[in-house]
Write a protein that holds these residues in place. Structure first.
Motif, short mmCIF file in Angstrom:
data_model
loop_
_atom_site.label_atom_id
_atom_site.label_comp_id
_atom_site.label_asym_id
_atom_site.label_seq_id
_atom_site.Cartn_x
_atom_site.Cartn_y
_atom_site.Cartn_z
N THR A 93 -6.35 15.78 17.30
CA THR A 93 -6.97 14.87 18.27
C THR A 93 -7.50 13.66 17.50
O THR A 93 -8.18 13.81 16.49
CB THR A 93 -8.14 15.55 19.02
N HIS A 94 -7.17 12.47 17.98
CA HIS A 94 -7.58 11.23 17.31
C HIS A 94 -8.87 10.72 17.96
O HIS A 94 -8.93 10.54 19.18
CB HIS A 94 -6.48 10.18 17.43
N LEU A 95 -9.90 10.47 17.14
CA LEU A 95 -11.19 9.97 17.63
C LEU A 95 -11.48 8.63 16.96
O LEU A 95 -12.20 8.56 15.96
CB LEU A 95 -12.31 10.96 17.32
N PRO A 96 -10.94 7.53 17.48
CA PRO A 96 -11.22 6.22 16.87
C PRO A 96 -12.62 5.75 17.20
O PRO A 96 -13.25 6.22 18.15
CB PRO A 96 -10.17 5.32 17.52
N ALA A 97 -13.13 4.82 16.41
CA ALA A 97 -14.43 4.22 16.69
C ALA A 97 -14.43 3.58 18.07
O ALA A 97 -13.38 3.15 18.58
CB ALA A 97 -14.78 3.19 15.63
N SER A 98 -15.60 3.55 18.69
CA SER A 98 -15.70 3.05 20.06
C SER A 98 -15.20 1.62 20.19
O SER A 98 -14.61 1.23 21.20
CB SER A 98 -17.14 3.16 20.55
N GLU A 99 -15.45 0.79 19.17
CA GLU A 99 -15.02 -0.60 19.17
C GLU A 99 -14.30 -0.91 17.85
O GLU A 99 -14.69 -0.40 16.80
CB GLU A 99 -16.22 -1.55 19.32
N PRO A 100 -13.25 -1.74 17.89
CA PRO A 100 -12.60 -2.13 16.63
C PRO A 100 -13.61 -2.81 15.70
O PRO A 100 -14.36 -3.68 16.11
CB PRO A 100 -11.52 -3.12 17.09
N ASP A 101 -13.65 -2.38 14.43
CA ASP A 101 -14.68 -2.91 13.53
C ASP A 101 -14.17 -3.20 12.12
O ASP A 101 -14.92 -3.68 11.28
CB ASP A 101 -15.85 -1.92 13.45
N ASN A 102 -12.90 -2.87 11.85
CA ASN A 102 -12.31 -3.09 10.52
C ASN A 102 -13.05 -2.31 9.44
O ASN A 102 -12.91 -2.62 8.25
CB ASN A 102 -12.30 -4.58 10.16
N ASP A 103 -13.85 -1.31 9.83
CA ASP A 103 -14.52 -0.44 8.86
C ASP A 103 -13.69 0.82 8.65
O ASP A 103 -12.61 0.99 9.23
CB ASP A 103 -15.92 -0.07 9.35
N ALA A 104 -14.22 1.72 7.81
CA ALA A 104 -13.53 2.98 7.54
C ALA A 104 -14.55 4.09 7.40
O ALA A 104 -15.68 3.87 6.96
CB ALA A 104 -12.69 2.87 6.27
N VAL A 105 -14.17 5.29 7.80
CA VAL A 105 -14.98 6.48 7.54
C VAL A 105 -14.77 6.85 6.08
O VAL A 105 -13.65 7.14 5.66
CB VAL A 105 -14.57 7.65 8.45
N THR A 106 -15.83 6.82 5.30
CA THR A 106 -15.72 7.14 3.89
C THR A 106 -16.32 8.49 3.53
O THR A 106 -16.11 8.98 2.43
CB THR A 106 -16.39 6.05 3.03
N ALA A 107 -17.08 9.10 4.44
CA ALA A 107 -17.63 10.43 4.21
C ALA A 107 -17.84 11.11 5.55
O ALA A 107 -18.17 10.46 6.54
CB ALA A 107 -18.94 10.35 3.43
N LEU A 108 -17.63 12.43 5.56
CA LEU A 108 -17.65 13.18 6.81
C LEU A 108 -18.23 14.56 6.56
O LEU A 108 -17.96 15.19 5.53
CB LEU A 108 -16.21 13.30 7.34
N ALA A 109 -19.06 15.07 7.49
CA ALA A 109 -19.65 16.40 7.36
C ALA A 109 -19.93 16.96 8.75
O ALA A 109 -19.99 16.22 9.74
CB ALA A 109 -20.94 16.36 6.53
N PRO A 112 -1.49 14.04 10.57
CA PRO A 112 -1.39 13.75 12.01
C PRO A 112 -0.42 12.62 12.28
O PRO A 112 -0.19 11.76 11.43
CB PRO A 112 -2.82 13.37 12.39
N ASP A 113 0.16 12.64 13.48
CA ASP A 113 1.06 11.55 13.89
C ASP A 113 0.27 10.27 14.10
O ASP A 113 -0.94 10.29 14.37
CB ASP A 113 1.79 11.92 15.18
N GLY A 114 0.94 9.14 13.99
CA GLY A 114 0.30 7.85 14.21
C GLY A 114 0.10 7.11 12.92
O GLY A 114 0.30 7.64 11.81
N ALA A 115 -0.28 5.85 13.04
CA ALA A 115 -0.44 4.99 11.88
C ALA A 115 -1.86 5.06 11.35
O ALA A 115 -2.80 4.62 12.01
CB ALA A 115 -0.09 3.54 12.25
#
Length: 215
Positions: free
Chosen positions: A68-84, A30-33
């Protein structure tokens, strides 16, 4: 690597690849950083990729040829490490991108960019390198096995992402060498867990009480 412990070097660019046959691969990034990508989940509409951008945990969904980009609701410096994906929608596990032993949080993420926290119980999965859906149950890894505490589970299971229950895969046998569960799936109606025992690959299957296992 499925779950890098640190962000790539500044010169590197994380990519997402797709293949129909395992031989020819197409770059569908996807486009974007994006700082890095960690997991991919199939959805009824396409697929989704979890990872992190400069704000924190993020998910990118791909449907009908568009991202489609779905960022976390608030900046948190975390990461999604698993997804289902289960019947409730996308379920994401997040934790600190720089600390593999950080506390894990569970989220339900809708297509309208709403992130709803699901964690309500005192027990929760750890390590967060994977999450699987079997039937409509969620399975995820545990950081607190019996090799760490006497009754520690090797993995956790949950119906909706809340109130996780620990499962001791090695219950009744020695926890040594240390087991690590890396995936769970159902095959011919039987639940299987795959991982390792110390340095060696290992697998387990769930046997109902009163049933004699056969080769």
């Amino acid at each position: 690597a499925l779950e890098p412990l640190t962000a790539p070097i500044p010169e590197a660019t994380p990519r997402v690849w797709s293949t129909d046959d395992g031989i020819t691969w197409t770059d569908v990034t996807p486009d974007g950083a994006a700082l890095w990508f960690a997991d991919v989940a199939a959805t009824p509409f396409g697929f989704a990729v979890g990872g992190a951008d400069e704000r924190g945990a993020s998910i990118w969904t791909f449907a009908q040829g568009a991202w489609t980009h779905l960022p976390a609701s608030e900046p948190d410096n975390d990461a999604v490490t698993a997804l289902a994906w289960n019947s409730e929608g996308l379920v994401a596990l997040t934790r600190s991108a720089s600390d593999p032993e950080a506390l894990v949080f569970v989220w339900s993420v809708s297509e309208d960019e709403m992130w709803l926290p699901l964690q309500s119980g005192t027990e929760r999965p750890g390590m967060s390198g994977w999450v699987s859906v079997v039937g409509d149950d969620l399975f995820a890894a545990s950081a607190f096995t019996r090799t760490v505490i006497s009754n520690g589970p090797e993995l956790f299971v949950s119906q909706r992402g809340t109130e996780w229950i620990g499962i001791e895969v090695t219950a009744g046998v020695t926890p040594w060498p240390p087991p690590r569960i890396m995936s769970v799936l159902e095959f011919q109606g039987v639940l299987h867990a795959f991982g390792s025992r110390g340095p060696s690959p290992a697998a387990w299957r769930l046997i109902e009480d009163g049933v004699t296992p056969t080769e």
